[in-house]
Scaffold this motif. Structure first.
Motif, mmCIF file in Angstrom:
data_model
loop_
_atom_site.group_PDB
_atom_site.id
_atom_site.type_symbol
_atom_site.label_atom_id
_atom_site.label_comp_id
_atom_site.label_asym_id
_atom_site.label_seq_id
_atom_site.Cartn_x
_atom_site.Cartn_y
_atom_site.Cartn_z
ATOM 1 N N TRP A 36 0.490 -0.984 0.433
ATOM 2 C CA TRP A 36 -0.089 0.313 0.261
ATOM 3 C C TRP A 36 0.903 0.982 -0.358
ATOM 4 N N PHE A 37 0.701 2.111 -0.673
ATOM 5 C CA PHE A 37 1.087 3.536 -0.988
ATOM 6 C C PHE A 37 0.210 4.719 -1.162
ATOM 7 N N ARG A 38 0.682 5.577 -0.255
ATOM 8 C CA ARG A 38 0.355 6.681 -0.384
ATOM 9 C C ARG A 38 0.825 8.018 -0.839
ATOM 10 N N GLN A 39 0.084 8.527 -1.702
ATOM 11 C CA GLN A 39 0.174 10.276 -2.082
ATOM 12 C C GLN A 39 -0.139 11.138 -1.863
ATOM 13 N N ALA A 40 -0.092 11.674 -1.096
ATOM 14 C CA ALA A 40 -0.994 12.940 -0.600
ATOM 15 C C ALA A 40 -0.878 14.049 -1.596
ATOM 16 N N PRO A 41 -1.054 15.195 -1.398
ATOM 17 C CA PRO A 41 -1.318 16.339 -2.787
ATOM 18 C C PRO A 41 0.010 16.820 -2.776
ATOM 19 N N GLY A 42 0.191 17.002 -3.906
ATOM 20 C CA GLY A 42 1.011 17.815 -4.470
ATOM 21 C C GLY A 42 1.784 16.559 -3.701
ATOM 22 N N LYS A 43 2.861 15.087 -4.135
ATOM 23 C CA LYS A 43 3.419 14.959 -3.115
ATOM 24 C C LYS A 43 3.945 13.563 -4.348
ATOM 25 N N GLY A 44 4.674 13.262 -3.655
ATOM 26 C CA GLY A 44 5.279 11.713 -4.645
ATOM 27 C C GLY A 44 5.096 10.788 -3.685
ATOM 28 N N ARG A 45 4.643 9.164 -4.324
ATOM 29 C CA ARG A 45 4.308 7.998 -2.974
ATOM 30 C C ARG A 45 5.248 7.449 -2.462
ATOM 31 N N GLU A 46 4.501 7.155 -1.621
ATOM 32 C CA GLU A 46 5.546 6.239 -0.438
ATOM 33 C C GLU A 46 4.821 5.884 0.062
ATOM 34 N N GLY A 47 5.339 4.501 0.527
ATOM 35 C CA GLY A 47 5.229 3.111 0.691
ATOM 36 C C GLY A 47 4.862 3.234 2.321
ATOM 37 N N VAL A 48 3.868 2.415 2.886
ATOM 38 C CA VAL A 48 2.542 3.011 3.758
ATOM 39 C C VAL A 48 2.985 1.197 4.137
ATOM 40 N N SER A 49 2.830 -0.015 4.013
ATOM 41 C CA SER A 49 3.245 -0.900 3.996
ATOM 42 C C SER A 49 2.820 -2.228 2.961
ATOM 43 N N CYS A 50 3.529 -3.458 3.259
ATOM 44 C CA CYS A 50 3.769 -4.135 2.423
ATOM 45 C C CYS A 50 3.480 -5.704 3.120
ATOM 46 N N ILE A 51 3.400 -6.600 2.806
ATOM 47 C CA ILE A 51 2.675 -7.985 2.981
ATOM 48 C C ILE A 51 3.856 -9.244 1.362
ATOM 49 N N GLY A 52 4.360 -10.058 2.414
ATOM 50 C CA GLY A 52 4.864 -10.721 1.606
ATOM 51 C C GLY A 52 3.794 -11.812 1.218
ATOM 52 N N PRO A 53 4.102 -12.592 -0.094
ATOM 53 C CA PRO A 53 3.749 -13.413 -0.435
ATOM 54 C C PRO A 53 3.954 -15.159 0.160
ATOM 55 N N SER A 54 4.450 -15.459 0.596
ATOM 56 C CA SER A 54 4.497 -16.775 0.880
ATOM 57 C C SER A 54 4.254 -16.544 2.755
ATOM 58 N N THR A 55 5.276 -16.258 3.144
ATOM 59 C CA THR A 55 5.652 -15.982 5.020
ATOM 60 C C THR A 55 4.519 -14.918 5.263
ATOM 61 N N ALA A 56 3.846 -14.037 3.953
ATOM 62 C CA ALA A 56 3.543 -12.650 4.841
ATOM 63 C C ALA A 56 3.896 -11.967 5.695
ATOM 64 N N ALA A 57 5.537 -11.885 5.569
ATOM 65 C CA ALA A 57 5.113 -11.635 6.793
ATOM 66 C C ALA A 57 5.502 -9.609 5.927
ATOM 67 N N ALA A 58 4.920 -8.510 6.868
ATOM 68 C CA ALA A 58 4.529 -7.586 7.269
ATOM 69 C C ALA A 58 5.101 -6.549 7.337
ATOM 70 N N TYR A 59 5.817 -5.590 7.119
ATOM 71 C CA TYR A 59 6.589 -4.523 7.386
ATOM 72 C C TYR A 59 5.732 -3.393 6.783
ATOM 73 N N TYR A 60 6.365 -2.097 7.618
ATOM 74 C CA TYR A 60 5.503 -0.646 7.506
ATOM 75 C C TYR A 60 5.880 -0.017 7.724
ATOM 76 N N CYS A 95 -3.364 0.485 -4.319
ATOM 77 C CA CYS A 95 -1.888 -1.387 -3.621
ATOM 78 C C CYS A 95 -1.693 -0.978 -4.682
ATOM 79 N N ALA A 96 -0.136 -1.932 -4.545
ATOM 80 C CA ALA A 96 0.842 -2.477 -6.380
ATOM 81 C C ALA A 96 0.919 -3.829 -5.574
ATOM 82 N N ALA A 97 1.298 -4.361 -6.878
ATOM 83 C CA ALA A 97 1.956 -5.551 -6.010
ATOM 84 C C ALA A 97 3.731 -5.573 -7.412
ATOM 85 N N ARG A 98 4.183 -6.759 -6.400
ATOM 86 C CA ARG A 98 5.499 -7.288 -6.859
ATOM 87 C C ARG A 98 6.070 -8.187 -6.477
ATOM 88 N N TRP A 99 6.880 -9.181 -7.805
ATOM 89 C CA TRP A 99 6.889 -10.156 -7.919
ATOM 90 C C TRP A 99 8.149 -10.695 -6.618
#
Length: 123
Positions: A36-60, A95-99
């Motif tokens: 999940w990525f957030r784009q605030a008004p007038g700014k670029g996108r920044e990472g908020v959180s991510c969850i991995g595929p197999s282990t489902a490890a979470a990052y914030y 939301c976005a996907a990454r291999w």
């Protein structure tokens, strides 16, 4: 071809909660990290959180640790539970996907993106 349907964005007061959903079709997400990525008004996108595929490890991102929770279910849907929202959380959430595994710092490595859902935190 991956397709995303994001939902859950709304106008909410400071201190409130929202749950964002991202339903993905076109591929099974077994080998994709979902972010999940957030784009605030007038700014670029920044990472908020991510969850991995197999282990489902979470990052914030540091700013949301302890307030946001990312999860995924067996039906190709990824969620972002957002609690104790503040004005700095306002923006369009994509939301976005990454291999492979997560990397919130490398936006360009996320190959597939949704259109986004608007979150506005305001009194």
């Amino acid at each position: 071809q991956l397709q995303f349907v994001e939902s859950g964005g709304a106008l909410v007061q400071p201190g409130g909660s929202l749950r964002l959903s991202c339903e993905v079709s076109g591929v099974t997400l077994d080998h994709y990290a979902m972010g999940w990525f957030r784009q605030a008004p007038g700014k670029g996108r920044e990472g908020v959180s991510c969850i991995g595929p197999s282990t489902a490890a979470a990052y914030y991102a540091n700013a949301v640790k302890g307030r946001f929770t990312i999860s995924r279910d067996a039906k190709n849907t990824v969620y972002l539970q957002m609690n104790s929202l503040n004005h700095e959380n306002t923006g369009v959430y994509h939301c976005a996907a990454r291999w492979g595994e997560c990397d919130l710092s490398k936006l360009s490595s996320y190959n597939f993106w949704g259109q986004g859902t608007q979150v506005t935190v305001s009194s």
